[in-house]
Design an enzyme around this catalytic site. Sequence first.
Site, PDB file in Angstrom:
ATOM      1  N   ASP A  66       8.472  14.701  19.152  1.00  0.00           N
ATOM      2  CA  ASP A  66       9.797  14.309  19.623  1.00  0.00           C
ATOM      3  C   ASP A  66      10.707  14.138  18.411  1.00  0.00           C
ATOM      4  O   ASP A  66      10.465  13.281  17.568  1.00  0.00           O
ATOM      5  CB  ASP A  66       9.687  13.000  20.412  1.00  0.00           C
ATOM      6  CG  ASP A  66      11.031  12.528  20.923  1.00  0.00           C
ATOM      7  OD1 ASP A  66      11.732  13.337  21.547  1.00  0.00           O
ATOM      8  OD2 ASP A  66      11.388  11.372  20.680  1.00  0.00           O
ATOM      9  N   THR A  99      16.482  16.712  21.194  1.00  0.00           N
ATOM     10  CA  THR A  99      16.713  16.010  19.921  1.00  0.00           C
ATOM     11  C   THR A  99      16.318  16.871  18.719  1.00  0.00           C
ATOM     12  O   THR A  99      16.906  16.755  17.654  1.00  0.00           O
ATOM     13  CB  THR A  99      15.921  14.681  19.885  1.00  0.00           C
ATOM     14  OG1 THR A  99      14.583  14.931  20.315  1.00  0.00           O
ATOM     15  CG2 THR A  99      16.542  13.663  20.800  1.00  0.00           C
ATOM     16  N   THR A 100      15.312  17.728  18.893  1.00  0.00           N
ATOM     17  CA  THR A 100      14.931  18.644  17.808  1.00  0.00           C
ATOM     18  C   THR A 100      15.939  19.793  17.738  1.00  0.00           C
ATOM     19  O   THR A 100      16.384  20.168  16.650  1.00  0.00           O
ATOM     20  CB  THR A 100      13.507  19.211  18.053  1.00  0.00           C
ATOM     21  OG1 THR A 100      12.627  18.132  18.338  1.00  0.00           O
ATOM     22  CG2 THR A 100      12.998  19.963  16.840  1.00  0.00           C
ATOM     23  N   ASP A 401      11.729  11.319  28.076  1.00  0.00           N
ATOM     24  CA  ASP A 401      12.505  12.562  27.975  1.00  0.00           C
ATOM     25  C   ASP A 401      12.671  13.225  29.341  1.00  0.00           C
ATOM     26  O   ASP A 401      13.750  13.711  29.681  1.00  0.00           O
ATOM     27  CB  ASP A 401      11.826  13.550  27.004  1.00  0.00           C
ATOM     28  CG  ASP A 401      12.145  13.221  25.551  1.00  0.00           C
ATOM     29  OD1 ASP A 401      12.779  12.166  25.334  1.00  0.00           O
ATOM     30  OD2 ASP A 401      11.774  13.986  24.651  1.00  0.00           O
TER      31      ASP A 401
END
Length: 533
Positions: A66, A99-100, A401
């Site tokens: 994550d 988020t990545t 998520d």
Amino acid sequence: MAAIAVPQHRSSKTESYVDNKRKEDIRHANIVAARAVANAVRTSLGPKGMDKMISTSSDEVIITNDGATILNKMQVLQPAAKMLVELSKSQDSAAGDGTTTVVVIAGALLEQCLLLLSHGIHPTIVSDSLHKAAVKAVDVLTAMAVPVELSDRDSLVKSASTSLNSKVVSQYSTLLAPLAVDAVLSVVDAAKPDMVDLRDVKIVKKLGGTVDDTELVKGLVFDKKVSHAAGGPTRMENAKIAVIQFQISPPKTDIEQSIVVSDYSQMDRILKEERSYILGMIKKIKATGCNVLLIQKSILRDAVTDLSLHFLAKAKILVIKDVERDEIEFITKTLNCLPIANIEHFRAEKLGYADLVEEVSLGDGKIVKINGIKEMGKTTTVLVRGSNQLVLYEAERSLHDALCVVRCLVAKRFLIAGGGAPEIELSRQLGAWAKVLHGMEGYCVRAFAEALEVIPYTLAENAGLNPIAIVTELRNRHAQGEINAGINVRKGQITNILEENVVQPLLVSTSAITLATECVRMILKIDDIVTVR
């Protein structure tokens, strides 16, 4: 011979010299540092991305892919690199997923900016062009999106599955995705259909079993056991539940002092007073018909003593003590009751009602379940199980998520293809738009379009495919009008990604591009670092 007068003053234009070297060096240093952070998380993008093992200073070990968690745990010192950490946090709060992706896009944009700056294009022009390109990109994505209804449960489950497929616990996506969808839909308020507060979904972690044992509980779960001190009940049917914020123990003086008792008769009198004080409180509690007590943890004095537990057991009242202060709001909302701050305010109308409160053995410990709550509030609890702490915490992060993805779909009811399809389509359309623009803007927009290709390139690279061949083929398919052609990492080829059920909320993609552009523009405009000691 006439003397020729030479003017003493010279043109200031020829004399003035501005040192731009330092500004260039600062920009270069900032961009290099931020790109280093982006490259650190790039390998964890996508379903075949690698995981990171993070060892903290307190010897805690975390295994995750994550992006927000990885960056949050990294000790980043360079100020511009810290901005990328903040960027992933912003994406986490805005969309919860991607988020990545947002950090990888920002890193690719910075790389293109470095190239543009080296060609002598002014940072302000680059910044303004990036903003225009980002606005255009959001329009293109919106045009590609497919509307979805909340009644279409299958589509919601597909998008939650796509989010979970890139996680450590991806093999459990068939269980966790429907669970996340049901959890979010059960807390959607009819009065505010576009708003979902994820604080209404409580995740309780319990060691033991496997992730397969994770379940959705329509009620309350406490990761603690019932107080057994004096042989009180551990199961209560037709429960009348009170949430109390006062202590059932002898009062203490307001100031720090000690009382010395030298006489036995006085000591006996103090003990009798204590007994009658506690007994009086418990009689008032019992008079309202209350048979389950949830006692908030106290920092002033003991919330309950052995004596009060003894009397409560005699009164057949089930006691759960040490309830955390920040859980009180969730508990009272679920039970549809009011917290009681003083024994004088203890009344029957402030109680919550449930069919059953019982202690259940689970794994190597015990939990308390409250089922069949009457007039239950719009909340739900997810009991997450795992064979070890690493899996347990990663399952919680992955579930968060998936919950965020469903929340995005409630807020903005549009789905978009995954697998690098939107990024390649954006790159193609922005590249065509760049040819129409005049001057430097065209160069900058073309650079923005090229930067977006980093997502499909990285997805292919992480899956062990030939990235250049895959991206070239992807470009070709999109040029032929297949806007949903994307990388199918399982089959190792390009397919219609919508038919493969690889979908994500529109909000995740638009938020990633908007936030990444905003962060890059901010880094571009920094031309000096001033350190104040």
